[in-house]
Design a protein around this motif. Structure first.
Motif, short mmCIF file in Angstrom:
data_model
loop_
_atom_site.label_atom_id
_atom_site.label_comp_id
_atom_site.label_asym_id
_atom_site.label_seq_id
_atom_site.Cartn_x
_atom_site.Cartn_y
_atom_site.Cartn_z
N ILE A 1 0.83 -1.20 0.00
CA ILE A 1 0.00 0.00 0.00
C ILE A 1 0.87 1.25 0.00
O ILE A 1 0.57 2.25 -0.65
N ARG A 2 2.01 1.16 0.71
CA ARG A 2 2.90 2.32 0.77
C ARG A 2 3.54 2.63 -0.59
O ARG A 2 4.07 3.73 -0.79
N VAL B 1 1.90 2.97 -3.25
CA VAL B 1 0.99 3.86 -3.97
C VAL B 1 1.46 5.30 -3.74
O VAL B 1 1.63 5.72 -2.60
N SER C 1 1.83 9.11 -2.99
CA SER C 1 0.97 9.90 -2.12
C SER C 1 0.23 10.97 -2.91
O SER C 1 -0.80 11.47 -2.47
N LEU D 1 -1.53 10.53 -5.39
CA LEU D 1 -2.84 9.99 -5.73
C LEU D 1 -3.85 10.28 -4.62
O LEU D 1 -4.97 10.72 -4.85
N ARG D 2 -3.41 10.03 -3.37
CA ARG D 2 -4.28 10.31 -2.23
C ARG D 2 -4.57 11.80 -2.13
O ARG D 2 -5.72 12.21 -1.93
N SER E 1 -9.43 6.05 0.59
CA SER E 1 -8.72 4.81 0.90
C SER E 1 -9.34 3.63 0.16
O SER E 1 -8.64 2.81 -0.43
N ILE F 1 -7.01 4.27 -3.18
CA ILE F 1 -5.76 3.62 -2.75
C ILE F 1 -5.84 2.10 -2.92
O ILE F 1 -4.96 1.48 -3.51
N THR G 1 -5.67 0.70 -6.46
CA THR G 1 -4.33 0.86 -7.02
C THR G 1 -3.37 -0.18 -6.44
O THR G 1 -2.51 -0.71 -7.14
N ALA G 2 -3.55 -0.47 -5.15
CA ALA G 2 -2.64 -1.42 -4.49
C ALA G 2 -3.10 -2.86 -4.65
O ALA G 2 -2.42 -3.77 -4.16
N ARG H 1 2.12 -4.76 -11.68
CA ARG H 1 1.55 -3.66 -10.92
C ARG H 1 2.59 -2.56 -10.74
O ARG H 1 2.32 -1.40 -10.93
N ALA I 1 2.47 1.27 -12.20
CA ALA I 1 2.23 2.38 -11.27
C ALA I 1 2.98 3.64 -11.71
O ALA I 1 4.11 3.56 -12.18
#
Lengths: 282, 325
Positions: free
Chosen positions: A159-160, A162, A164, A166-167, A181, A185, A188-189, A276, A280
């Motif tokens: 998850i990390r 992804v 930031s 994007l968030r 989330s 998030i 994506t993850a 993935r 990304a």
């Protein structure tokens, strides 16, 4: 000049030493893979996958019930471990910077180092001691306890990954935090989380020690969670330590089946995570 | 809860704001509960271990339990020393063999060797780490043990036979077999963590040494290794933790005899192996309790080792962040 030549020689010497360390590490790996393949392959047939084990000397036996048992118990374990493990990973990724987060991450890391045989004793105490019977459920609980901490840590790591941005973009558009989330998030993850899950499942499928006195073994088919259940790993162990040549060959064949299963899970996981990560944005 | 969403909510109209807050709060609570489950699991592990072990504690003298060599479940005599000894000896052999090989491998991969070799070797290490332990045991039983009996042990006795650890009958099953199979199994752990640690060594250190005219090896010895040392120690402790608790492969090659011998060729026993062998057929609650107490000892040791390892490794990577900032 002489000193320089000596220093160069020392440099080459240590390069060769470290290179031979690589060979030394790979030699047993090659030997192991070659033997499992060459000794396992002759016994591999369709009936090996579907038949029940036979007594010594009787031809045609298989490990069908053990394969089903492994899938059954890993399935039970996944039902218990996936929500908790992935959820804890999300927690660590989103709220992992506080005191609680740090304590939980540390606990997860330390827990993933607990020997699997000790986890077996815990599952024995939780389930077998109360039911007074070895069962697939106890085996599943043991595997789940092994899966949860490592699943939490690897989910967090994925998850990390992804970005930031994007968030932040989602929040800037006025999307609430929870929706960000869940809908930005997590999707994506997703590839990474599936990878983490597959790796945890592969590890659980290869565990033997915690099943020895939780699920025990079974000579027959079983899909009742309250009954003892066979597994590929325990079957390999029993065949390997038996004094019969006939069973040793079956141990190699069952080992080949297990290796193929674990290998397939790992390859899928690798493939998913590579796709993935390449996809990304950076 | 991210502060951003709060400010966003404050600007919106009151009703949706409360709704948005509700969602955030529910999500926050939900994942916090799932995160807290990790602590519950840890508590459960400790509690259940203690509960299963308890029946053996009545009238038990901890010191006697740990130092007695007498293990006789039928007479309810439980002495853990042969198992503790076997665990320590096999783990020591494993570290002695695996540490130089893994560090050499890690250095070759990340510092000295050709770049082209890195991906395939890194992949091979991953494969090594993914192989189930019972398959290592199978290989150990039918390949390693005969090779030790026929080749390595006679060679060691012939050349270094004056040492007590290389004396005695050579049967293959024993401490040496257990230690070597463990070395193979912890090698990926130590190597991969060491590679990670080497990545965190600031490039300026390495380049500075090279710019001063050092050869590659000199740069490693004088700049890279001193910086990475605590991390490599952490990697070793992680490997040691794995070695202490590894069960199946060792159980299959160590010979399973509750004795203490100076010779590495002699059969022995380890803590996980005796639990694996006796638990399912234990004679009663006291026997189970004694085995679970051995598990508790193992749990305590691995807990300390893992905690120490994590602290060491994170100290090295934190140091880097400080250096880069």
């Amino acid at each position: 000049m002489n000193a320089l030549r000596w220093r160069r020689f020392v440099n080459v010497f240590w390069t060769v030493v470290s290179g031979s360390a690589v060979l030394l590490a790979l030699l047993p790996l090659v030997s192991l893979l070659w033997l499992v393949t060459s000794r396992g392959l002759p016994g591999l047939s369709a009936s090996f996958f579907v038949n029940l084990p036979t007594p010594v000397g009787e031809p045609g036996g298989g490990v069908g019930n053990a394969i089903v048992g492994t899938f059954f118990m890993v399935g039970l374990a996944s039902l218990m471990a996936l929500p908790v493990g992935v959820g804890a990973g999300v927690f660590l990724a989103e709220k992992g910077e506080g005191v609680a987060g740090k304590a939980i991450r540390f606990t997860a890391e330390v827990l993933s180092g607990v020997p699997s045989i000790v986890v077996g004793i815990v599952a024995y105490g939780l389930i077998v001691a109360h039911m007074k019977r070895f069962s697939a459920l106890a085996g599943g609980v043991a595997l789940a306890l092994i899966m949860i901490p490592s699943l939490a840590r690897s989910t967090e790591d994925f998850i990390r990954l992804v970005p930031s941005a994007l968030r932040e973009a989602s929040l800037a558009l006025g999307v609430p935090g929870w929706k960000t989330s869940l809908r930005v998030i997590m999707p994506t993850a997703l590839g990474g989380i599936v990878t983490a899950v597959l790796l945890a499942v592969a590890r659980a499928a290869g565990e033997t020690a915690p099943l020895l006195f939780t699920a025990l073994n079974n000579q027959y088919w079983n899909l009742d969670p309250t009954q003892p259940t066979a597994s590929l790993t325990v079957q390999i162990y029993n065949y390997a330590i038996s004094p019969y040549e006939d069973w040793h060959e079956k141990a190699w064949t069952a080992a080949l089946v297990l290796l193929l299963l674990v290998g397939l899970l790992n390859l899928t996981a690798r493939f998913l995570s590579r796709n993935r990560l390449q996809g990304a944005p950076r | 809860m991210p502060p951003t969403s709060d400010t966003g909510a404050a600007r919106a109209t009151p009703a949706p704001a409360r709704f948005a807050n509700l969602g955030d709060r529910a999500w926050g609570w939900g994942i916090s509960i799932l995160g807290g489950t990790i602590l519950v699991v840890a508590g459960l592990v400790l509690l259940e271990l203690g509960r299963v072990a308890r029946p053996a504690w009545e009238g038990m003298n901890v010191l006697r339990f740990l130092t007695s060599t007498d293990w006789d479940p039928v007479q309810e005599k439980f002495g853990a020393l042969p198992f503790v000894y076997g665990t320590l000896v096999t783990s020591a052999v494993a570290i002695l063999v695996a540490l130089p090989v893994s560090v050499g491998l890690a250095l070759f991969l990340s510092e000295m060797g050709p770049r082209r070799l890195r991906p395939p070797v890194a992949y091979a290490i991953e494969v090594l780490a993914a192989i189930p332990s019972v398959i290592y045991g199978l290989w150990g039983l039918f390949v390693l043990v005969p090779w030790l009996r026929g080749t390595l042990e006679p060679f060691l006795q012939g050349t270094l036979g004056f040492l007590p650890i290389f004396r005695g009958p050579m049967i293959g099953h024993g401490y040496l077999a257990g230690g070597l199979i463990l070395a193979l199994m912890i090698l990926p752990t130590i190597a991969s963590v060491t590679i990670e640690v080497l990545k965190t060594v600031p490039a300026a250190l390495r380049e500075g040494a090279l710019a001063l005219g050092a050869t590659r090896w000199e740069a490693i010895r004088m700049a890279v290794l001193p910086y990475a040392r605590p991390g490599i120690l952490g990697a070793t402790l992680l490997g040691l933790g794995r070695a202490l608790g590894e069960t199946m492969a060792v159980t299959m090659v160590i010979g399973n005899s509750p004795a203490i011998s100076a010779s590495l060729f002699a059969p022995g026993y380890t803590l996980p192996a005796v639990i694996a062998n006796e638990f399912a057929e234990a004679t009663g609650d006291v026997h189970i309790g004694a085995l679970a107490s051995l598990g508790l000892v193992l749990f305590g040791i691995t807990l300390l080792l893992n905690a120490a390892a994590r602290i060491l490794i994170s100290a090295v990577s934190r140091g880097t962040r400080g250096a880069r900032a």
